[in-house]
Write an enzyme that holds these catalytic residues in place. Sequence first.
Site, PDB file in Angstrom:
ATOM      1  CG  HIS A  89      42.968  35.472  36.574  1.00 40.47           C
ATOM      2  ND1 HIS A  89      42.427  36.362  35.670  1.00 40.47           N
ATOM      3  CD2 HIS A  89      42.371  34.279  36.331  1.00 40.47           C
ATOM      4  CE1 HIS A  89      41.548  35.721  34.910  1.00 40.47           C
ATOM      5  NE2 HIS A  89      41.490  34.466  35.300  1.00 40.47           N
ATOM      6  CG  ASP A 128      43.046  37.078  31.585  1.00 34.64           C
ATOM      7  OD1 ASP A 128      44.077  37.432  30.974  1.00 34.64           O
ATOM      8  OD2 ASP A 128      42.927  35.968  32.117  1.00 34.64           O
TER       9      ASP A 128
END
Length: 348
Positions: free
Chosen positions: A124, A208
């Site tokens: 991430h 995301d």
Amino acid sequence: MAKINFGGTEENVVMREEFPLEKAREVLKDETIAVIGYGVQGPGQSLNLKDNGFNVIVGQRKESKTWDKAIADGWVPGETLFEIEEALDRATIIQYLLSDAGQIQMWDTVKKHLTPGKALYFSHGFGITYKERTGIVPPADVDVILVAPKGSGTSLRRMFLEGRGLNSSFAIFQDATGRAYERVISLGIGVGSGYLFETDFKREVYSDLTGERGTLMGCIQGIFAAQYEVLRANGHSPSEAFNETVEELTQSLMPLVAENGMDWMYANTSTTAQRGALDWWKPFRDATKPVFEKLYSEVAAGNEAQRSIDSNSQEDYRVKLEEELKELRESEMWQAGAAVRKLRPENQ
């Protein structure tokens, strides 16, 4: 890398044929991969790496539920399962898979083990992109790389066991060794990616966060709730409202869309459904697009990141979270859903 045409735009993609598993194992044959964090992504990525023949260990706090889960999954204390600091010390590649809040809390510990030549791996882009807010600034003499599977760790593991792959994005933030590319692609293949597409840390986290709050979870729950409530308000039973809102979509239509695309779905439905869908998809787009534009601007400004940091770092976070999840879990729609799932033939 291969260049693939995505709707008129060429993008760089790495496929298994081009970078086979044997090549990935050769690249990382002298590396020790430490997976730090055994929550959402940790189990799937570490188990897939292990099953694919890589030298992988897990770092986790002792006397925790996740430590016990790691043991249940086959990791052996003192051999492949260690306290976090020992795993960090042993590693040449640190897969930093704690939650975003957990990464902030653990950063000072991780940073002191980032000796020259090591690699710091994320799934991430949050910690690096919002470094002014997270304080996560790696030293200049380590590789900083990212592989972000496009799905949950559960899906990553399940698809691996089925002989399939979950597509992932990859990025290089810092190439200190000259080996960052071969390291990141090898790890992407090792964790079970179907193919890898190129991005950067900022684009990964922006897309995301937008996706999680949008069509992947936030928006779709909102749309489910809106349609369900309208049907119930007009006299439809809970079972009928749930079947027409959720069950038909998830069990019948979305698998076909996944296989063939929405354009195929529109071309292979009844004429009545076809006409209605063609007439209504643009009004829904026009109604929701301003919400998505606001959402993206909040993500880009860092406001969503700050809300997440502030919320997840509170001492009573888990208590408040359970209250919110309880509201969702005990709503009539998802209580109806639980009853509907039990009636599926495979659950009889």
